[in-house]
Design an enzyme around this catalytic site. Structure first.
Site, PDB file in Angstrom:
ATOM      1  CG  ASN A 176      22.332 118.038  88.304  1.00  0.00           C
ATOM      2  OD1 ASN A 176      23.470 117.923  88.776  1.00  0.00           O
ATOM      3  ND2 ASN A 176      21.238 117.911  89.041  1.00  0.00           N
ATOM      4  CE  LYS A 235      20.172 114.313  88.963  1.00  0.00           C
ATOM      5  NZ  LYS A 235      18.904 113.657  89.208  1.00  0.00           N
ATOM      6  CG  HIS A 270      18.161 118.807  92.233  1.00  0.00           C
ATOM      7  ND1 HIS A 270      17.793 117.550  92.648  1.00  0.00           N
ATOM      8  CD2 HIS A 270      18.231 118.751  90.881  1.00  0.00           C
ATOM      9  CE1 HIS A 270      17.648 116.767  91.580  1.00  0.00           C
ATOM     10  NE2 HIS A 270      17.901 117.474  90.497  1.00  0.00           N
ATOM     11  CD  GLU A 278      18.764 114.033  92.790  1.00  0.00           C
ATOM     12  OE1 GLU A 278      19.895 114.512  92.661  1.00  0.00           O
ATOM     13  OE2 GLU A 278      18.127 113.509  91.853  1.00  0.00           O
ATOM     14  CD  GLU A 326      15.172 118.845  87.808  1.00  0.00           C
ATOM     15  OE1 GLU A 326      15.770 118.424  86.816  1.00  0.00           O
ATOM     16  OE2 GLU A 326      15.637 118.793  88.960  1.00  0.00           O
ATOM     17  N   GLY A 360      15.047 110.398  87.181  1.00  0.00           N
ATOM     18  CA  GLY A 360      15.790 109.145  87.222  1.00  0.00           C
ATOM     19  C   GLY A 360      14.913 107.898  87.124  1.00  0.00           C
ATOM     20  CB  SER A 402      12.897 110.543  82.567  1.00  0.00           C
ATOM     21  OG  SER A 402      13.145 109.866  83.781  1.00  0.00           O
TER      22      SER A 402
HETATM   23  P1  13P Z   1      17.174 112.637  85.113  1.00  0.00           P
HETATM   24  O1  13P Z   1      17.313 113.324  83.784  1.00  0.00           O
HETATM   25  O2  13P Z   1      18.219 111.597  85.368  1.00  0.00           O
HETATM   26  O3  13P Z   1      15.772 112.157  85.342  1.00  0.00           O
HETATM   27  O4  13P Z   1      17.453 113.776  86.240  1.00  0.00           O
HETATM   28  C1  13P Z   1      16.806 114.988  86.170  1.00  0.00           C
HETATM   29  C2  13P Z   1      17.391 115.886  87.186  1.00  0.00           C
HETATM   30  O5  13P Z   1      17.212 115.699  88.366  1.00  0.00           O
HETATM   31  C3  13P Z   1      18.237 117.000  86.709  1.00  0.00           C
HETATM   32  O6  13P Z   1      18.518 117.899  87.739  1.00  0.00           O
END
Ligand code: 13P
Length: 249
Positions: A9, A11, A95, A97, A166, A172, A212
């Protein structure tokens, strides 16, 4: 045997040129080993070109979001029908976010899932608890609540879904869930699926871990009995890191 999956992803990262370069690098080096699926999930602007690059290499492509209406006056939105017209294979739904910054409600998420399924696109449904819930030992309850909308799907519809766990505190942050924490949550998700749809569907459901996930921790996470791959954020922006995670499958 359920499908092992690694999905990247991106983003809101990568300008157009950078994104094409990244997908080309991945496509050049990737060789499909077994029945695994490797999915690139770039921003909308890259989808068409990345699809071309991916197709030749046996990679799949996903969208990061979708609107639940078919078409019409929804400025700035993209529908499942439009994604299907580009032969997009998967789309993320829910997600953390999107839940946090765009206030997506559970009912909106269910409508998105239905819209995708109607177009033959497989939803990757994301769930996961905030740090507070984890600290208060409410993580299982929180995730079970988030999954509730899925129980409104028919067996046939549910069978098309991929689930991604997640934990928000791991996204992140560099702080990954331990393999034990991931395994126990994945097992509890699979147990809920079994309760609602029966053993064969539960056994076939791919449940990915995200948060992560990096080349140095992917193998241990993917070794867990109920972890069927990963949804990768930061590490999917570097072709070597992403392919090292794919190789950990
Ligand atoms: P990270 O791997 O940057 O922690 O992000 C995970 C994520 O949100 C994938 O959708």
């Amino acid at each position: 045997m359920r499908t092992k999956i690694v999905a990247g992803n991106w983003k809101m990262n990568m300008n157009f040129e950078e994104g094409i370069q990244l997908s080309s690098e991945i496509a050049k080096t990737y060789t499909k080993k077994n029945q695994e699926e490797v999915i690139l999930i770039p921003p909308y602007i890259h989808l068409s070109k990345v699809k071309e690059v991916a197709l030749a290499a046996g990679l799949k492509v996903g969208a990061q979001n979708v609107h639940f209406e078919k078409n019409g006056a929804f400025t700035g939105e993209i529908s499942a029908e439009q994604l299907a017209s580009m032969k997009i294979d998967y789309a993320l739904v829910g997600h953390s976010e999107r839940r946090k910054y765009f206030h997506e409600s559970n009912q909106d998420l269910l409508k998105k899932i239905k819209a995708l399924l109607a177009e033959g696109i497989r939803p990757i449904f994301c769930c996961g608890e905030e740090l507070e819930a984890r600290k208060s030992d409410l993580h299982f309850k929180t995730v079970a609540e988030q999954l509730k909308i899925l129980w409104e799907l028919s067996k046939e519809e549910f069978a098309q879904l991929v689930i991604a766990y997640e934990p928000v505190w791991a996204i992140g942050t560099g702080e990954t869930a331990s393999s034990l924490q991931a395994q126990e949550m994945h097992a509890s998700i699979r147990a809920l699926v079994k309760e609602h749809y029966g053993k064969p569907i539960a056994e076939n459901c791919s449940i990915l871990y995200g948060g992560s996930c990096k080349p140095d921790n992917a193998a241990e996470l993917f070794e867990q009995a109920d972890v069927d791959g990963g949804l990768i954020g930061g590490a999917s922006l570097n072709s070597n890191d992403f392919l090292a995670i794919v190789n950990a499958l």
